[in-house]
Design a protein around this motif. Structure first.
Motif, PDB file in Angstrom:
ATOM      1  N   UNK A 125       3.145  12.446   1.387  1.00  0.00           N
ATOM      2  CA  UNK A 125       4.395  12.276   2.146  1.00  0.00           C
ATOM      3  C   UNK A 125       5.428  11.546   1.292  1.00  0.00           C
ATOM      4  N   UNK A 126       5.597  12.025   0.050  1.00  0.00           N
ATOM      5  CA  UNK A 126       6.511  11.393  -0.896  1.00  0.00           C
ATOM      6  C   UNK A 126       6.134   9.948  -1.165  1.00  0.00           C
ATOM      7  N   UNK A 127       4.854   9.626  -0.986  1.00  0.00           N
ATOM      8  CA  UNK A 127       4.342   8.295  -1.288  1.00  0.00           C
ATOM      9  C   UNK A 127       3.294   8.470  -2.369  1.00  0.00           C
ATOM     10  N   UNK A 128       3.320   7.632  -3.351  1.00  0.00           N
ATOM     11  CA  UNK A 128       2.346   7.743  -4.431  1.00  0.00           C
ATOM     12  C   UNK A 128       0.940   7.587  -3.897  1.00  0.00           C
ATOM     13  N   UNK A 129       0.056   8.538  -4.255  1.00  0.00           N
ATOM     14  CA  UNK A 129      -1.326   8.447  -3.801  1.00  0.00           C
ATOM     15  C   UNK A 129      -1.989   7.202  -4.360  1.00  0.00           C
ATOM     16  N   UNK A 130      -1.564   6.794  -5.554  1.00  0.00           N
ATOM     17  CA  UNK A 130      -2.141   5.608  -6.137  1.00  0.00           C
ATOM     18  C   UNK A 130      -1.830   4.388  -5.283  1.00  0.00           C
ATOM     19  N   UNK A 131      -0.609   4.332  -4.737  1.00  0.00           N
ATOM     20  CA  UNK A 131      -0.243   3.208  -3.894  1.00  0.00           C
ATOM     21  C   UNK A 131      -1.028   3.214  -2.601  1.00  0.00           C
ATOM     22  N   UNK A 132      -1.267   4.401  -2.056  1.00  0.00           N
ATOM     23  CA  UNK A 132      -2.011   4.473  -0.801  1.00  0.00           C
ATOM     24  C   UNK A 132      -3.448   4.027  -0.975  1.00  0.00           C
ATOM     25  N   UNK A 133      -3.983   4.229  -2.186  1.00  0.00           N
ATOM     26  CA  UNK A 133      -5.362   3.849  -2.424  1.00  0.00           C
ATOM     27  C   UNK A 133      -5.514   2.357  -2.687  1.00  0.00           C
ATOM     28  N   UNK A 134      -4.439   1.685  -3.033  1.00  0.00           N
ATOM     29  CA  UNK A 134      -4.517   0.287  -3.420  1.00  0.00           C
ATOM     30  C   UNK A 134      -4.367  -0.630  -2.214  1.00  0.00           C
ATOM     31  N   UNK A 135      -5.206  -1.672  -2.203  1.00  0.00           N
ATOM     32  CA  UNK A 135      -5.119  -2.674  -1.159  1.00  0.00           C
ATOM     33  C   UNK A 135      -4.224  -3.812  -1.645  1.00  0.00           C
ATOM     34  N   UNK A 136      -3.330  -4.249  -0.789  1.00  0.00           N
ATOM     35  CA  UNK A 136      -2.474  -5.382  -1.098  1.00  0.00           C
ATOM     36  C   UNK A 136      -2.768  -6.489  -0.109  1.00  0.00           C
ATOM     37  N   UNK A 137      -3.112  -7.656  -0.632  1.00  0.00           N
ATOM     38  CA  UNK A 137      -3.498  -8.765   0.231  1.00  0.00           C
ATOM     39  C   UNK A 137      -2.298  -9.236   1.057  1.00  0.00           C
ATOM     40  N   UNK A 138      -2.477  -9.432   2.361  1.00  0.00           N
ATOM     41  CA  UNK A 138      -1.367  -9.893   3.213  1.00  0.00           C
ATOM     42  C   UNK A 138      -0.906 -11.303   2.819  1.00  0.00           C
ATOM     43  N   UNK A 139       0.355 -11.605   3.110  1.00  0.00           N
ATOM     44  CA  UNK A 139       0.932 -12.909   2.745  1.00  0.00           C
ATOM     45  C   UNK A 139       0.167 -14.058   3.397  1.00  0.00           C
ATOM     46  N   UNK A 140      -0.234 -13.870   4.682  1.00  0.00           N
ATOM     47  CA  UNK A 140      -0.936 -14.964   5.374  1.00  0.00           C
ATOM     48  C   UNK A 140      -2.277 -15.270   4.709  1.00  0.00           C
ATOM     49  N   UNK A 141      -2.948 -14.234   4.212  1.00  0.00           N
ATOM     50  CA  UNK A 141      -4.254 -14.436   3.599  1.00  0.00           C
ATOM     51  C   UNK A 141      -4.124 -15.098   2.230  1.00  0.00           C
TER      52      UNK A 141
END
Length: 401
Positions: A125-141
């Motif tokens: 959906x015009x979003x990089x598949x690499x980005x979708x596969x990557x987990x980004x830690x939430x700010x609160x955590x």
């Protein structure tokens, strides 16, 4: 939401598609009608398109048109076996997958379910598949990790110093800290810190010890019976002759045999062996003689884990998450059933640690993987607090591992 569209004129295929459980398939006979069926006002809607293989030129025109006019589609070609030239033609025009033209309703449904389970990865959906596969830690955590790691290092500094001195006194040849390459979130590799609890040559003895003492491994006899089937091709017959194997030994007429330079094995046995390797990926030694006296105490009290506070501070891992794995374990967990554990926070303590101690350390490798996946899908601030609370009251292990 994923819709299903069929492009073709095969009555048998249409009949099977009608019986897919819980799915309504839109039947179309030309590519313009199929493209219209894959059009939606909702940009998040995706479509799986089954294309019945027909004449090359017509198929190429149809698939190319669908690709140019429909963004959120996954094209599966229903086909008989193809040669390399045919396969290349259809791949170039934009198919994503193939399936036997006579596939059963069960096989069709399995394919659909596989795609639906990986919807965010397989559809663009015009979003990089690499980005979708990557987990980004939430700010609160991340904020919680920084505060907890700094305060813990300050408060526990006397324990850190005393432990370092004790390790050096008992085994002065080795370093105080043990550094090992670990695989954490998003398969990132980093230097994992622990107080050294083993003698300096411990790594060299792991292979010999794990063969007979690995708690997770399902021990089996060293001798493996090679099952042979018939009829076989000339290559298999020759390989069997070279190894002195009797080709008259038969298990079934439809078993597929895999022939290597020095073996002949059935595909079933080969797949079972690979499954066992994945299931026994974790290594855990009972009553490990490589552990020092100081090491035995700091392991029992979990003091050996305290240097990981520095890993947390620099962002390699979190306070709560899935345990980072050594390379030799992580490389065996790249199958679809295991990969989700790495698209989640890596942590000092986690769900399987507190559950394992509640079971006296008796937990299979599969149970560990399922708990890791469960945490990655359900983690929250409240769950993290519950895990930390349980960790504080169960850090003294009763088992000697």
């Amino acid at each position: 939401m994923i819709g299903v569209v069929y492009l073709g004129k095969n009555p048998q295929t249409e009949e099977r598609l009608k019986y897919l459980p819980g799915r309504q398939v839109r039947m179309t006979s030309n590519y313009k009608e199929a493209a219209l069926a894959c059009t939606s006002k909702n940009a998040d809607d995706h479509f799986i398109v089954f294309v019945e293989k027909s004449v090359h030129a017509e198929d190429v025109t149809a698939i190319t048109y669908l690709r140019n006019n429909c963004k959120n589609i996954y094209v599966i070609l229903l086909t008989a076996p193809m040669n390399d030239e045919e396969r290349g033609i259809y791949q170039q025009c934009g198919i994503n997958d193939t399936l036997d033209v006579n596939a059963s309703v069960t096989d069709l449904n399995k394919k659909l379910q596989f795609i639906c389970d990986r919807e965010s990865i397989l559809f663009d959906n015009n979003i990089s598949k690499q980005k979708m596969l990557r987990f980004k830690i939430p700010a609160w955590k991340r904020t919680f990790d920084i505060i907890v790691s700094i305060l813990s290092i300050i408060i526990l500094s006397p324990v850190l110093i005393i432990t370092a001195l004790a390790i050096k006194i008992e085994d002065p040849k080795g370093p105080i800290l043990y550094r090992s390459k670990r695989v954490g979130t998003n398969y990132a590799v980093f230097d994992f810190l622990k107080f050294r609890s083993m003698y300096n040559d411990a790594d060299k003895r792991l292979k010999e010890l794990s063969k007979n003492n690995n708690q997770y491994a399902e021990h089996k006899d060293d001798e493996t019976k090679v099952m042979i089937t018939s009829p076989l091709g000339e290559e298999a017959e020759q390989a069997m002759f070279d190894m002195g194997v009797d080709s008259d030994m038969m298990i079934s007429d439809d078993e597929v045999m895999l022939v290597g330079d020095d073996f002949v094995v059935s595909e079933t046995d080969f797949n079972k062996q690979k499954e066992d390797e994945i299931n026994n990926a974790f290594v855990k030694i009972e009553n490990d003689p490589r552990i020092t006296k100081v090491g035995r105490f700091i392991r029992k009290t979990s003091i050996d884990e305290l240097p990981q506070l520095f890993n947390i501070l620099r962002g390699d891992m979190s306070v709560v998450g899935n345990r980072p794995l050594p390379l030799y374990e992580a490389e065996k967990l790249t199958a679809d059933a295991s990969i989700d554990r790495f698209v989640a926070p890596a942590g000092l303590t986690g769900l399987w640690q507190v559950e394992e101690r509640g079971k006296g350390g008796a937990m299979s490798a599969d149970e560990r993987k399922q708990l890791d996946i469960q945490y990655g899908q359900t983690y929250s601030f409240l769950l993290d607090m519950k895990i930390i609370w349980r960790t504080l009251f169960s850090f003294i292990q009763s088992e000697n591992v």
